[in-house]
Design an enzyme around this catalytic site. Structure first.
Site, PDB file in Angstrom:
ATOM      1  N   GLU A   9       0.956  -1.041   0.062  1.00 41.10           N
ATOM      2  CA  GLU A   9       0.062  -0.164   0.113  1.00 41.10           C
ATOM      3  C   GLU A   9       1.131   1.098  -0.049  1.00 41.10           C
ATOM      4  O   GLU A   9       1.936   1.220   0.616  1.00 41.10           O
ATOM      5  CB  GLU A   9      -1.001  -0.046   1.394  1.00 41.10           C
ATOM      6  CG  GLU A   9      -1.658   1.262   1.666  1.00 41.10           C
ATOM      7  CD  GLU A   9      -2.398   1.137   3.007  1.00 41.10           C
ATOM      8  OE1 GLU A   9      -1.686   0.644   4.000  1.00 41.10           O
ATOM      9  OE2 GLU A   9      -3.427   1.955   3.030  1.00 41.10           O
ATOM     10  N   ASN A  60      -7.014   6.058  -1.772  1.00 43.27           N
ATOM     11  CA  ASN A  60      -5.930   5.075  -1.541  1.00 43.27           C
ATOM     12  C   ASN A  60      -6.199   3.841  -2.260  1.00 43.27           C
ATOM     13  O   ASN A  60      -6.924   3.197  -2.193  1.00 43.27           O
ATOM     14  CB  ASN A  60      -6.048   4.511   0.014  1.00 43.27           C
ATOM     15  CG  ASN A  60      -4.818   3.936   0.509  1.00 43.27           C
ATOM     16  OD1 ASN A  60      -4.106   3.335  -0.336  1.00 43.27           O
ATOM     17  ND2 ASN A  60      -4.549   3.850   1.715  1.00 43.27           N
ATOM     18  N   CYS A  78      -4.958  -2.968   3.198  1.00 44.62           N
ATOM     19  CA  CYS A  78      -4.634  -2.739   4.281  1.00 44.62           C
ATOM     20  C   CYS A  78      -5.792  -3.160   5.209  1.00 44.62           C
ATOM     21  O   CYS A  78      -6.433  -4.350   5.599  1.00 44.62           O
ATOM     22  CB  CYS A  78      -3.941  -1.418   4.607  1.00 44.62           C
ATOM     23  SG  CYS A  78      -3.019  -1.657   6.344  1.00 44.62           S
ATOM     24  N   GLU A  89      -5.618   9.102   7.687  1.00 42.09           N
ATOM     25  CA  GLU A  89      -6.138   8.424   6.427  1.00 42.09           C
ATOM     26  C   GLU A  89      -7.698   8.876   6.221  1.00 42.09           C
ATOM     27  O   GLU A  89      -7.902   9.453   5.041  1.00 42.09           O
ATOM     28  CB  GLU A  89      -6.264   6.951   6.315  1.00 42.09           C
ATOM     29  CG  GLU A  89      -5.137   6.253   6.268  1.00 42.09           C
ATOM     30  CD  GLU A  89      -5.083   4.766   5.858  1.00 42.09           C
ATOM     31  OE1 GLU A  89      -5.947   4.547   4.805  1.00 42.09           O
ATOM     32  OE2 GLU A  89      -4.782   3.980   6.640  1.00 42.09           O
ATOM     33  N   LYS A 108      -9.441   1.793  -1.894  1.00 44.02           N
ATOM     34  CA  LYS A 108      -9.521   1.239  -0.612  1.00 44.02           C
ATOM     35  C   LYS A 108     -11.104   1.715  -0.242  1.00 44.02           C
ATOM     36  O   LYS A 108     -11.331   2.759  -0.118  1.00 44.02           O
ATOM     37  CB  LYS A 108      -8.372   1.889   0.117  1.00 44.02           C
ATOM     38  CG  LYS A 108      -8.479   1.234   1.707  1.00 44.02           C
ATOM     39  CD  LYS A 108      -7.363   1.840   2.379  1.00 44.02           C
ATOM     40  CE  LYS A 108      -7.259   1.322   3.885  1.00 44.02           C
ATOM     41  NZ  LYS A 108      -5.864   1.949   4.544  1.00 44.02           N
ATOM     42  N   ASN A 163       0.275  -1.258   5.398  1.00 41.18           N
ATOM     43  CA  ASN A 163       1.111  -0.298   6.318  1.00 41.18           C
ATOM     44  C   ASN A 163       0.538  -0.530   7.526  1.00 41.18           C
ATOM     45  O   ASN A 163      -0.671   0.130   7.797  1.00 41.18           O
ATOM     46  CB  ASN A 163       1.225   0.919   5.832  1.00 41.18           C
ATOM     47  CG  ASN A 163       2.180   1.408   4.772  1.00 41.18           C
ATOM     48  OD1 ASN A 163       3.086   1.684   5.025  1.00 41.18           O
ATOM     49  ND2 ASN A 163       1.584   1.370   3.373  1.00 41.18           N
TER      50      ASN A 163
HETATM   51  N1  CDT Z   1      -3.042   1.428   6.556  1.00 35.56           N
HETATM   52  C1  CDT Z   1      -3.940   0.868   7.208  1.00 35.56           C
HETATM   53  O1  CDT Z   1      -5.203   0.757   6.915  1.00 35.56           O
HETATM   54  N2  CDT Z   1      -3.538   0.587   8.323  1.00 35.56           N
HETATM   55  C2  CDT Z   1      -4.231   0.130   9.549  1.00 35.56           C
HETATM   56  C3  CDT Z   1      -3.988   0.398  10.802  1.00 35.56           C
HETATM   57  C4  CDT Z   1      -4.621   0.167  11.907  1.00 35.56           C
HETATM   58  S1  CDT Z   1      -6.035   1.553  12.231  1.00 35.56           S
HETATM   59  C5  CDT Z   1      -5.212   2.987  12.735  1.00 35.56           C
HETATM   60  C6  CDT Z   1      -4.530  -1.458   9.343  1.00 35.56           C
HETATM   61  O2  CDT Z   1      -5.783  -1.912   9.801  1.00 35.56           O
HETATM   62  O3  CDT Z   1      -3.642  -2.201   9.521  1.00 35.56           O
END
Ligand code: CDT
Length: 312
Positions: free
Chosen positions: A47, A107, A169, A143, A124, A194
Site C-alpha cells: 500500500e 488510497n 490494508c 487516512e 480502498k 502499512n
Molecule cells: N493502512 C492501514 O489501513 N492501517 C491500519 C492501521 C490500523 S487503524 C489505525 C490497519 O488496519 O492495519
C-alpha cells in the site's frame, strides 16, 4: 491442466519522508528483476508504496498533501516499472495515492498484466484512523482526513488465467471484503498494507499485530477458498515501527511463504489456482450451503443495534 501461477511479494522496508519516488521505484525494479529471475508471473508491492506513509503527519495545506499523490499512472517516476515489467513479461500490483482529474483522493492499488495492460484500479473501501489532529498520539493516522472511501466496492477481474481481486490494508480485517469477492468466484486476492505496531486507541493490541494479520487473511482465504497475498511496507519508518510479515496464503488457510525480514525482500510461492476448488466445491459450496435469508442485517445495518435499542 493445472493453473499454476508463481506469485511474488515485493515487500518494502521503510521509505524516508525525503526519499524520491525515483529511488523507491529503483528499489522496486531490483525486486522485479529478482522476481523475473525466479520465474514469477506477478509481483505484489505494498500500500502507498511510492512514498513514506504520509497519513502519520498532520498537514493543513492541501498542496502539501497533494504532493504525496499521483495524478497519472504510469507517471514519469513509475513508467520504468511499467516498461521493465512489460519487457520481462511479468505483471505487478502497486499501491499508490490517487488524485483523479476531477479532484477525488483515493488510497488505490493498480493491477497490471504481463503484457503491460492495466487490468484495474481498486480504491480502498474501509478507511481507518481519524480526521483531526490528535496531539496526544505519538504519531497520527489521518487516512480519514486525506482519503475518500472507494466508491466502486470489491470487484474481481479475469486476469493471470484466474479471477483476481484486490483489497488494501484495513480492508483485510473485515470478513465482508472477502465474502463479496468470494461470491464473484475470486481465486487470488492481492493486499498491500502499512500497519503500525502501536495502536493508540488500545495498546494491548500492539503485541498481537502479527497474530491479527495472519488471523484475518488466513480465515478469509479458507472461508472463501482463495489464495491471499499480503504485501507489507515494514520496519521502522521515520521512527514508527510497522509490521512486516508479508505472506502468501493458500485456500486451505495455510501460510505457504512468509517474509523473514522487515526490509526489502522477495517472498515467492507457486500458487495452483485449481486448489481453490477443493474448498469452493466442498465445505464452502456457497450455492448449496449458504442461508442468505438469515444474513440480511449485514447489508441493511452498519452499527450495532442491541435488543431494546432504536436504530440510530
Ligand atoms: N493502512 C492501514 O489501513 N492501517 C491500519 C492501521 C490500523 S487503524 C489505525 C490497519 O488496519 O492495519
Amino acid at each position: 491442466m493445472t493453473r499454476e501461477l508463481t506469485v511474488a511479494v515485493g515487500q518494502l522496508g521503510p521509505v524516508a519522508r525525503d526519499e524520491s519516488r525515483e529511488s523507491v521505484v529503483d528499489r522496486m525494479l531490483g525486486l522485479l528483476h529478482e522476481a523475473a529471475a525466479r520465474d514469477a508471473n506477478l509481483v505484489v508491492f505494498p500500500e502507498l508504496a511510492l512514498t513514506t506513509f504520509f497519513p502519520r503527519y498532520f498537514m493543513d495545506d492541501q498542496a502539501d498533501v497533494d504532493a504525496f499523490f499521483e495524478t497519472e499512472m504510469p507517471g514519469p517516476a513509475t513508467k520504468p516499472l511499467f516498461d521493465e515489467a512489460r519487457a520481462r513479461g511479468i505483471g505487478f500490483s502497486l499501491g499508490f495515492a490517487e488524485l483523479t482529474p476531477d479532484g477525488h483522493h483515493y488510497n488505490s492499488q493498480i493491477l497490471v498484466e504481463r503484457d503491460g495492460s492495466v487490468v484495474a484500479v481498486f480504491r480502498k473501501v474501509h478507511i481507518p484512523g481519524h480526521e483531526q489532529h490528535e496531539p496526544a498520539r505519538p504519531f497520527q493516522h489521518l487516512e480519514r482526513r486525506y482519503f475518500e472511501p472507494g466508491p466502486d466496492g470489491f470487484g474481481v477481474w479475469r486476469a493471470f488465467d484466474g479471477i483476481v481481486g484486490m483489497m488494501i490494508c484495513n480492508d483485510r480485517r473485515w470478513p465482508e471484503t472477502y465474502r463479496v469477492m468470494g461470491l464473484q468466484g475470486v481465486e487470488l486476492i492481492l493486499c498491500g498494507y502499512n500497519t503500525p505496531i502501536h495502536y493508540f486507541p488500545d495498546p494491548s493490541q500492539d503485541a498481537l499485530q502479527g497474530f491479527h494479520n495472519g488471523l484475518v487473511m488466513q480465515s478469509g482465504a479458507y472461508q472463501n477458498g482463495t489464495w491471499v497475498v499480503g504485501a507489507a511496507k515494514g520496519g521502522v519508518e521515520e521512527g514508527v515501527e510497522a509490521l512486516a510479515d508479508s505472506c502468501i496464503i493458500a485456500p486451505s488457510g495455510q501460510i505457504v511463504a512468509r517474509a523473514e525480514t522487515a526490509g526489502d525482500e522477495l517472498v515467492v510461492a507457486t500458487c495452483d489456482l485449481d486448489w481453490c476448488n477443493n474448498y469452493k466445491k466442498t465445505l464452502f459450496d456457497f450455492d448449496r450451503y449458504r442461508r442468505i435469508e438469515h444474513y440480511g442485517l449485514i447489508s441493511a445495518q452498519r452499527g450495532v443495534v442491541e435488543p431494546g435499542m432504536v436504530e440510530p
